[in-house]
Write a protein that holds these residues in place. Structure first.
Motif, mmCIF file in Angstrom:
data_model
loop_
_atom_site.group_PDB
_atom_site.id
_atom_site.type_symbol
_atom_site.label_atom_id
_atom_site.label_comp_id
_atom_site.label_asym_id
_atom_site.label_seq_id
_atom_site.Cartn_x
_atom_site.Cartn_y
_atom_site.Cartn_z
ATOM 1 N N GLY A 1 -21.164 5.434 7.437
ATOM 2 C CA GLY A 1 -20.435 4.359 8.080
ATOM 3 C C GLY A 1 -19.704 3.519 7.052
ATOM 4 O O GLY A 1 -19.782 3.786 5.842
ATOM 5 N N GLN A 2 -19.056 2.457 7.528
ATOM 6 C CA GLN A 2 -18.214 1.637 6.653
ATOM 7 C C GLN A 2 -18.964 0.464 6.046
ATOM 8 O O GLN A 2 -18.455 -0.178 5.135
ATOM 9 C CB GLN A 2 -16.993 1.127 7.437
ATOM 10 C CG GLN A 2 -17.232 -0.127 8.270
ATOM 11 C CD GLN A 2 -18.123 0.083 9.475
ATOM 12 O OE1 GLN A 2 -18.406 1.202 9.883
ATOM 13 N NE2 GLN A 2 -18.568 -1.015 10.076
ATOM 14 N N GLY A 3 -20.144 0.167 6.566
ATOM 15 C CA GLY A 3 -20.978 -0.888 6.000
ATOM 16 C C GLY A 3 -20.866 -2.211 6.729
ATOM 17 O O GLY A 3 -19.870 -2.507 7.388
ATOM 18 N N THR A 4 -21.921 -3.019 6.598
ATOM 19 C CA THR A 4 -21.939 -4.375 7.140
ATOM 20 C C THR A 4 -22.620 -5.284 6.131
ATOM 21 O O THR A 4 -23.634 -4.924 5.532
ATOM 22 C CB THR A 4 -22.656 -4.420 8.518
ATOM 23 O OG1 THR A 4 -22.541 -5.724 9.085
ATOM 24 C CG2 THR A 4 -24.122 -4.036 8.414
ATOM 25 N N GLN A 5 -22.045 -6.461 5.925
ATOM 26 C CA GLN A 5 -22.537 -7.378 4.877
ATOM 27 C C GLN A 5 -23.715 -8.200 5.386
ATOM 28 O O GLN A 5 -23.654 -8.801 6.468
ATOM 29 C CB GLN A 5 -21.421 -8.323 4.441
ATOM 30 C CG GLN A 5 -21.844 -9.372 3.430
ATOM 31 C CD GLN A 5 -22.093 -8.789 2.050
ATOM 32 O OE1 GLN A 5 -21.310 -7.990 1.550
ATOM 33 N NE2 GLN A 5 -23.203 -9.194 1.431
ATOM 34 N N VAL A 6 -24.766 -8.237 4.587
ATOM 35 C CA VAL A 6 -25.908 -9.119 4.827
ATOM 36 C C VAL A 6 -26.006 -10.080 3.649
ATOM 37 O O VAL A 6 -26.085 -9.644 2.491
ATOM 38 C CB VAL A 6 -27.218 -8.311 4.963
ATOM 39 C CG1 VAL A 6 -28.425 -9.250 5.005
ATOM 40 C CG2 VAL A 6 -27.172 -7.442 6.218
ATOM 41 N N ALA B 1 -26.638 -7.681 0.313
ATOM 42 C CA ALA B 1 -25.949 -6.435 -0.022
ATOM 43 C C ALA B 1 -25.079 -6.024 1.163
ATOM 44 O O ALA B 1 -25.194 -6.589 2.257
ATOM 45 C CB ALA B 1 -26.954 -5.319 -0.325
ATOM 46 N N VAL B 2 -24.253 -5.011 0.938
ATOM 47 C CA VAL B 2 -23.609 -4.304 2.039
ATOM 48 C C VAL B 2 -24.572 -3.205 2.471
ATOM 49 O O VAL B 2 -25.043 -2.428 1.635
ATOM 50 C CB VAL B 2 -22.259 -3.712 1.628
ATOM 51 C CG1 VAL B 2 -21.654 -2.920 2.788
ATOM 52 C CG2 VAL B 2 -21.307 -4.814 1.187
ATOM 53 N N TYR B 3 -24.864 -3.163 3.759
ATOM 54 C CA TYR B 3 -25.790 -2.175 4.300
ATOM 55 C C TYR B 3 -25.001 -1.075 5.013
ATOM 56 O O TYR B 3 -24.111 -1.350 5.814
ATOM 57 C CB TYR B 3 -26.770 -2.835 5.274
ATOM 58 C CG TYR B 3 -27.859 -3.601 4.559
ATOM 59 C CD1 TYR B 3 -27.576 -4.787 3.893
ATOM 60 C CD2 TYR B 3 -29.162 -3.119 4.531
ATOM 61 C CE1 TYR B 3 -28.573 -5.476 3.209
ATOM 62 C CE2 TYR B 3 -30.173 -3.807 3.865
ATOM 63 C CZ TYR B 3 -29.865 -4.978 3.206
ATOM 64 O OH TYR B 3 -30.863 -5.657 2.525
ATOM 65 N N TYR B 4 -25.375 0.157 4.711
ATOM 66 C CA TYR B 4 -24.716 1.330 5.274
ATOM 67 C C TYR B 4 -25.731 2.185 6.020
ATOM 68 O O TYR B 4 -26.898 2.276 5.612
ATOM 69 C CB TYR B 4 -24.124 2.207 4.172
ATOM 70 C CG TYR B 4 -23.079 1.549 3.311
ATOM 71 C CD1 TYR B 4 -23.431 0.830 2.173
ATOM 72 C CD2 TYR B 4 -21.727 1.670 3.626
ATOM 73 C CE1 TYR B 4 -22.477 0.242 1.371
ATOM 74 C CE2 TYR B 4 -20.755 1.083 2.824
ATOM 75 C CZ TYR B 4 -21.148 0.366 1.705
ATOM 76 O OH TYR B 4 -20.188 -0.215 0.907
ATOM 77 N N GLN C 1 -26.007 -1.715 -1.004
ATOM 78 C CA GLN C 1 -25.338 -1.695 -2.296
ATOM 79 C C GLN C 1 -24.786 -3.072 -2.626
ATOM 80 O O GLN C 1 -24.204 -3.747 -1.769
ATOM 81 C CB GLN C 1 -24.208 -0.671 -2.299
ATOM 82 C CG GLN C 1 -23.613 -0.405 -3.661
ATOM 83 C CD GLN C 1 -22.679 0.784 -3.653
ATOM 84 O OE1 GLN C 1 -22.095 1.137 -2.620
ATOM 85 N NE2 GLN C 1 -22.525 1.439 -4.807
ATOM 86 N N VAL C 2 -24.985 -3.462 -3.881
ATOM 87 C CA VAL C 2 -24.367 -4.679 -4.406
ATOM 88 C C VAL C 2 -23.373 -4.253 -5.479
ATOM 89 O O VAL C 2 -23.527 -3.186 -6.089
ATOM 90 C CB VAL C 2 -25.416 -5.664 -4.975
ATOM 91 C CG1 VAL C 2 -26.339 -6.131 -3.861
ATOM 92 C CG2 VAL C 2 -26.208 -5.032 -6.113
ATOM 93 N N PRO C 3 -22.365 -5.062 -5.727
ATOM 94 C CA PRO C 3 -21.354 -4.684 -6.724
ATOM 95 C C PRO C 3 -21.961 -4.370 -8.083
ATOM 96 O O PRO C 3 -22.836 -5.098 -8.565
ATOM 97 C CB PRO C 3 -20.452 -5.916 -6.792
ATOM 98 C CG PRO C 3 -20.592 -6.548 -5.443
ATOM 99 C CD PRO C 3 -22.021 -6.324 -5.054
ATOM 100 N N GLY C 4 -21.533 -3.273 -8.653
ATOM 101 C CA GLY C 4 -21.993 -2.896 -9.981
ATOM 102 C C GLY C 4 -23.291 -2.124 -10.016
ATOM 103 O O GLY C 4 -23.755 -1.744 -11.100
ATOM 104 N N LYS C 5 -23.890 -1.897 -8.845
ATOM 105 C CA LYS C 5 -25.152 -1.158 -8.803
ATOM 106 C C LYS C 5 -25.008 0.066 -7.911
ATOM 107 O O LYS C 5 -24.140 0.135 -7.050
ATOM 108 C CB LYS C 5 -26.280 -2.050 -8.290
ATOM 109 C CG LYS C 5 -26.655 -3.170 -9.245
ATOM 110 C CD LYS C 5 -27.945 -3.837 -8.825
ATOM 111 C CE LYS C 5 -28.400 -4.878 -9.832
ATOM 112 N NZ LYS C 5 -29.676 -5.527 -9.443
#
Length: 122
Positions: free
Chosen positions: A113-118, A91-94, A39-43
């Motif tokens: 999960g809480q996500g990890t940033q790529v 994106a943040v990957y979940y 997920q990216v912000p706004g999408k």
């Protein structure tokens, strides 16, 4: 009840690689399908891959041939290998879990999960 924890994100140049891990705990976790989303912000959250308890895998068209999902039930871990990364993969990957067959719709998943940033950038 399952708990999922992602790790392995980071900053990488275009064309580079990362391996994301999803550590899963909880009863009968190996019976669950594990999905990867980003997920990216706004999408909206986008399905990337989904791997069944028997390791049947489905991929989004945008990542086919570049990303590979796998699972190691002995280690309670699901992996997503990201190769030939592009800036649009940022994106943040979940990771998420569901009991039924592989699926790329986020609303079909019960545990997250809480996500990890790529970040893919030169």
């Amino acid at each position: 009840q399952l708990q999922l924890v992602e790790s392995g994100g980071g900053v990488v140049q275009p064309g580079g690689s990362l391996r994301l891990s999803c550590s899963v705990s909880g009863r009968d976790w190996d019976s669950y399908t594990i999905g990867w989303f980003r997920q990216v912000p706004g999408k909206e959250r986008e399905g990337v891959s989904s791997i069944s308890s028997s390791s049947a895998v489905m991929y989004a068209e945008s990542v086919k041939g570049r990303f590979t999902a796998s699972r190691d039930n002995a280690k309670n871990t699901v992996y997503l290998q990201l190769n030939n990364l592009r800036p649009e993969d940022t994106a943040v990957y979940y990771c998420a879990a569901r009991l039924r067959s592989p699926e790329l719709l986020a609303k079909a998943y019960e545990y997250w999960g809480q996500g990890t940033q790529v970040t893919v950038s030169s």
